[in-house]
Design a protein around this motif. Structure first.
Motif, PDB file in Angstrom:
ATOM      1  N   GLN A  32      72.973  17.563  78.382  1.00 24.92           N
ATOM      2  CA  GLN A  32      72.168  17.961  79.536  1.00 24.92           C
ATOM      3  C   GLN A  32      71.701  16.739  80.305  1.00 24.92           C
ATOM      4  N   THR A  46      70.225  23.859  84.494  1.00 21.43           N
ATOM      5  CA  THR A  46      69.144  23.795  83.519  1.00 21.43           C
ATOM      6  C   THR A  46      68.848  22.343  83.232  1.00 21.43           C
ATOM      7  N   VAL A  51      64.738  22.855  78.743  1.00 25.06           N
ATOM      8  CA  VAL A  51      65.267  23.312  77.466  1.00 25.06           C
ATOM      9  C   VAL A  51      64.423  22.744  76.334  1.00 25.06           C
ATOM     10  N   TYR A 131      69.171  31.344  74.938  1.00 23.43           N
ATOM     11  CA  TYR A 131      69.429  30.450  73.818  1.00 23.43           C
ATOM     12  C   TYR A 131      69.170  31.178  72.504  1.00 23.43           C
TER      13      TYR A 131
END
Length: 166
Positions: A32, A46, A51, A131
């Motif tokens: 990420q 995202t 996260v 998730y």
């Protein structure tokens, strides 16, 4: 070099469909970071920090264990935390928590590692889950976790972390 290759594979995988892909939390967050650094953050992407916040910060949570439900927080829950023995009861849960984004499953033993099977019926009750996060107290691999999710799973990122008991 191996780490760069792994990150490149994870990066490519994160952008593609999530069917049957399982990531360690560390690899996913690293991907990420690389992905957000390589592109301008836009709608639908995202960020690493969001996260991380979902997984590690205190969030409004539903704890569902032994057919008992406890809710923390003053806003709708974004995390549903359960253990392997209670997981199967999610399919018949009376209410459907609409805001839950993370299904967190605790794996405390080798027996749990075989019993923590996620079904489509469970996910149907959790329509906004992005998730599935397996928190394992026993050694496991992505291949072990992959056995616990539906083969047709799409649109949900599956993460796991092996934690040392304290």
């Amino acid at each position: 070099m191996k780490t760069l290759f792994t990150l490149a594979v994870v990066c490519l995988s994160v952008g593609a469909t999530y069917a049957q892909q399982v990531f360690t939390v560390k690899d996913f967050l690293a991907a990420q970071k690389v992905q957000s650094g390589a592109q301008v953050m836009g709608a639908g992407s995202t960020s690493k920090s969001s996260v991380e916040s979902l997984l590690f910060d205190v969030q409004p949570t539903i704890v569902f264990q032994k057919n008992q439900k406890a809710v923390s927080g003053n806003t709708p829950a974004v995390v549903l935390s359960t253990d392997a023995t209670s997981l199967s009861q999610l399919a018949t849960m009376a209410d459907r928590p609409a805001k839950v984004q993370v299904l967190e499953i605790a794996i405390d033993s080798k027996k749990d590692l075989q019993a923590a099977i996620v079904t489509q019926a469970m996910l149907d009750n959790l329509s906004n889950v992005k998730y599935i996060y397996f928190k394992s107290q026993v050694p496991c691999t992505a291949a072990d976790i992959k056995k616990l999710i539906p083969a047709t799973l799409t649109g949900i990122t599956v993460l796991f972390d092996v934690q040392q008991p304290s």
